[in-house]
Design a protein around this motif. Structure first.
Motif, PDB file in Angstrom:
ATOM      1  N   ARG A  85      65.588 -50.212-151.319  1.00 27.09           N
ATOM      2  CA  ARG A  85      67.022 -50.023-151.493  1.00 27.09           C
ATOM      3  C   ARG A  85      67.685 -51.367-151.841  1.00 27.09           C
ATOM      4  NH1 ARG A  85      65.899 -46.919-146.807  1.00 27.09           N
ATOM      5  NH2 ARG A  85      66.198 -44.682-147.148  1.00 27.09           N
ATOM      6  N   THR A  86      68.511 -51.342-152.870  1.00 25.34           N
ATOM      7  CA  THR A  86      69.221 -52.552-153.316  1.00 25.34           C
ATOM      8  C   THR A  86      70.702 -52.296-153.544  1.00 25.34           C
ATOM      9  OG1 THR A  86      68.616 -52.033-155.614  1.00 25.34           O
ATOM     10  CG2 THR A  86      67.170 -53.545-154.404  1.00 25.34           C
ATOM     11  N   GLY A  87      71.222 -51.177-153.025  1.00 27.33           N
ATOM     12  CA  GLY A  87      72.627 -50.859-153.224  1.00 27.33           C
ATOM     13  C   GLY A  87      72.848 -49.986-154.442  1.00 27.33           C
ATOM     14  N   ARG A  88      74.129 -49.676-154.701  1.00 26.07           N
ATOM     15  CA  ARG A  88      74.464 -48.770-155.801  1.00 26.07           C
ATOM     16  C   ARG A  88      74.573 -49.470-157.153  1.00 26.07           C
ATOM     17  NH1 ARG A  88      79.443 -45.278-153.043  1.00 26.07           N
ATOM     18  NH2 ARG A  88      78.266 -44.495-151.229  1.00 26.07           N
ATOM     19  N   LYS A  89      74.765 -50.777-157.127  1.00 24.35           N
ATOM     20  CA  LYS A  89      75.043 -51.501-158.365  1.00 24.35           C
ATOM     21  C   LYS A  89      73.796 -51.711-159.212  1.00 24.35           C
ATOM     22  CE  LYS A  89      77.890 -55.385-159.867  1.00 24.35           C
ATOM     23  NZ  LYS A  89      78.667 -56.569-159.407  1.00 24.35           N
ATOM     24  N   TRP A  90      72.660 -51.822-158.584  1.00 29.90           N
ATOM     25  CA  TRP A  90      71.407 -52.081-159.296  1.00 29.90           C
ATOM     26  C   TRP A  90      70.261 -51.467-158.530  1.00 29.90           C
ATOM     27  CZ3 TRP A  90      66.989 -55.093-158.071  1.00 29.90           C
ATOM     28  CH2 TRP A  90      66.123 -55.330-159.144  1.00 29.90           C
ATOM     29  N   SER A  91      69.347 -50.836-159.245  1.00 29.35           N
ATOM     30  CA  SER A  91      68.207 -50.179-158.627  1.00 29.35           C
ATOM     31  C   SER A  91      66.926 -50.879-159.070  1.00 29.35           C
ATOM     32  CB  SER A  91      68.152 -48.703-159.011  1.00 29.35           C
ATOM     33  OG  SER A  91      66.969 -48.103-158.551  1.00 29.35           O
ATOM     34  N   ALA A  92      66.136 -51.326-158.110  1.00 33.06           N
ATOM     35  CA  ALA A  92      64.893 -52.015-158.438  1.00 33.06           C
ATOM     36  C   ALA A  92      63.879 -51.074-159.073  1.00 33.06           C
ATOM     37  CB  ALA A  92      64.312 -52.645-157.172  1.00 33.06           C
TER      38      ALA A  92
END
Length: 435
Positions: A85-92
């Motif tokens: 999980r890396t937040g809504r702004k960027w997805s790994a």
């Protein structure tokens, strides 16, 4: 980077870290708060600093973690469905999938070359034949390339600070050793001049600090380009000539050291036809590139410092190139003309100087002399054009020696320009004034 990779930290939080870091970096480098972060972290800038972006390293670390879990040799880990999980702004995970798609597409497209590379010069690493470790490295490299492409796209929109997008000079890469060796004021001048953040009259007027944006020596708009390269009053007073001579002295010293090296004139191989009998084969030797200074063992050199150069007694002319190297014994002539223009006008300066001396060298050639003409340009802020690298290579200065010579010449132009900037408001000027 280990905590940022291991724990679930959103990319927006890391961006907040980077904004705080940027403030301290700008203060440490001596630039204004408006200095763009592209100048701090860009890898394709004309002036590249050895600083890494925390956001970029965070994204690369998260992508490496996704690939590690995805390509794990343990079936339980690979099939566990662990989500990074890396937040809504960027997805790994989405970034890794996109990078893998790009790499597969590159396999389909095949090998492509850039710049002056010939076909087959590079052996690309293919996604289909790479092992786990190589694939992880390829994905990380693609993530970095995506971040740099984003910075590059934003740099095109900023015509003021990032006008270096229009330059045709070669880039300068700073190392940590370079930063420690630079004096603070000198590094500050270089950064602010490259990104047009110096307090020129036009910038002060735009910032609302002065009412008159005119040059202190003339009535034209006092832009940084005008002060360092285009002011007619400065040209008449010899300010630009002083900078030109400072760079020319460094160039003359480099060439004089090369000229004094002991060498023997290489005889040109006679052209002959080797006949091959039927059924036999022969090996064809590739022609060797002969260096110019290796074609004679007796060279003389003159430099136009103080307007004292007299052209050799080959033809009668009033032209005075900056450097003339010739061999009367073997009838060889090398003409070098140095220009220190604004970086965006290097191509124009090259064509102008080439047209200026072409007729002169044609006259020398008609009298049996073998001639070479090298117009070279070093930008006013110390960024050399490709013509300088070609000239040094042709004369035999290559490898690390050539790199050091180019660095010396660039620093000479940069120091002289900083001195011109310091003295920009003085009405009088003497040729003896200099750094």
């Amino acid at each position: 980077m280990w905590p940022l990779m291991l724990y679930e930290i959103a990319v927006s939080t890391v961006e907040g870290f980077e904004r705080t870091i940027n403030r301290y970096l700008r203060r440490w480098l001596g630039v204004s708060p408006s200095f763009t972060s592209i100048g701090l972290y860009g890898r394709t800038n004309q002036l590249q600093l050895p600083i890494s972006s925390v956001v970029e390293e965070y994204k690369v670390a998260k992508a490496r973690m996704v690939v590690t879990l995805k390509e794990s040799s343990d079936d339980l880990i690979r099939m566990a469905g662990i989500e990074t999980r890396t937040g809504r702004k960027w997805s790994a995970s989405q970034a890794v999938s996109q990078a893998e798609s790009i790499l597969r597409h590159k396999d389909i497209v095949g090998t492509t070359t850039e710049g002056r590379q010939g076909l087959g010069m590079i052996k690309p690493q293919r996604w289909s034949t790479a092992d786990k470790r190589e694939r992880s490295q390829m994905v990380q490299k693609e993530i970095r390339a995506s971040e740099e492409e984003s910075r590059r796209a934003r740099s095109v929109e900023m015509g003021g600070q990032l006008a270096w997008n229009k330059w045709t000079t070669t880039e300068r890469k700073f190392t940590w050793a370079d930063i420690w060796q630079y004096e603070p004021l000198r590094l500050k001048f270089l950064l602010r001049s490259v990104y047009d953040l110096l307090p020129s009259p036009t910038n002060l007027h735009r910032w609302g600090l002065v009412e008159d944006p005119s040059c202190s020596l003339c009535n034209k708009p006092g832009t940084m380009e005008h002060i360092l390269s285009s002011c007619q009053t400065s040209l008449t007073q010899g300010r630009y000539r002083s900078r030109h001579d400072a760079v020319l002295r460094e160039l003359a010293d480099v060439l004089e050291r090369e000229r004094r090296k002991k060498r023997t004139a290489k005889k040109t191989a006679s052209t002959k036809i080797n006949f091959v009998k039927a059924g036999e084969t022969t090996t064809k030797q590739a022609p060797r590139n002969t260096l110019i200074l290796d074609e004679s063992d007796q060279w003389e050199m003159k430099v136009d410092l103080g307007k004292k150069l007299v052209f050799p007694e080959i033809v009668q002319t009033t032209l005075r190139p900056d450097i003339v190297i010739w061999s009367t014994k073997h009838k060889k002539l090398v003409t070098i003309e140095l220009t220190v223009p604004w970086e965006s006008r290097c191509d124009m300066a090259y064509e102008r100087q080439k047209a200026k001396y072409t007729d002169l060298l044609d006259q020398c050639s008609s009298r049996g002399w073998k001639t070479w003409l090298f117009p070279i340009e070093i930008g006013a802020r110390g960024f050399p054009a490709q013509s300088l690298w070609r000239m040094l290579s042709a004369l035999g200065i290559r490898g690390g020696e050539r790199k050091r010579a180019v660095g010396r010449l660039g620093q000479a132009a940069e120091i002289a320009s900083s001195w011109l900037w310091i003295k920009r408001e003085e009405k009088s000027w003497q040729l003896t004034t200099g750094p």
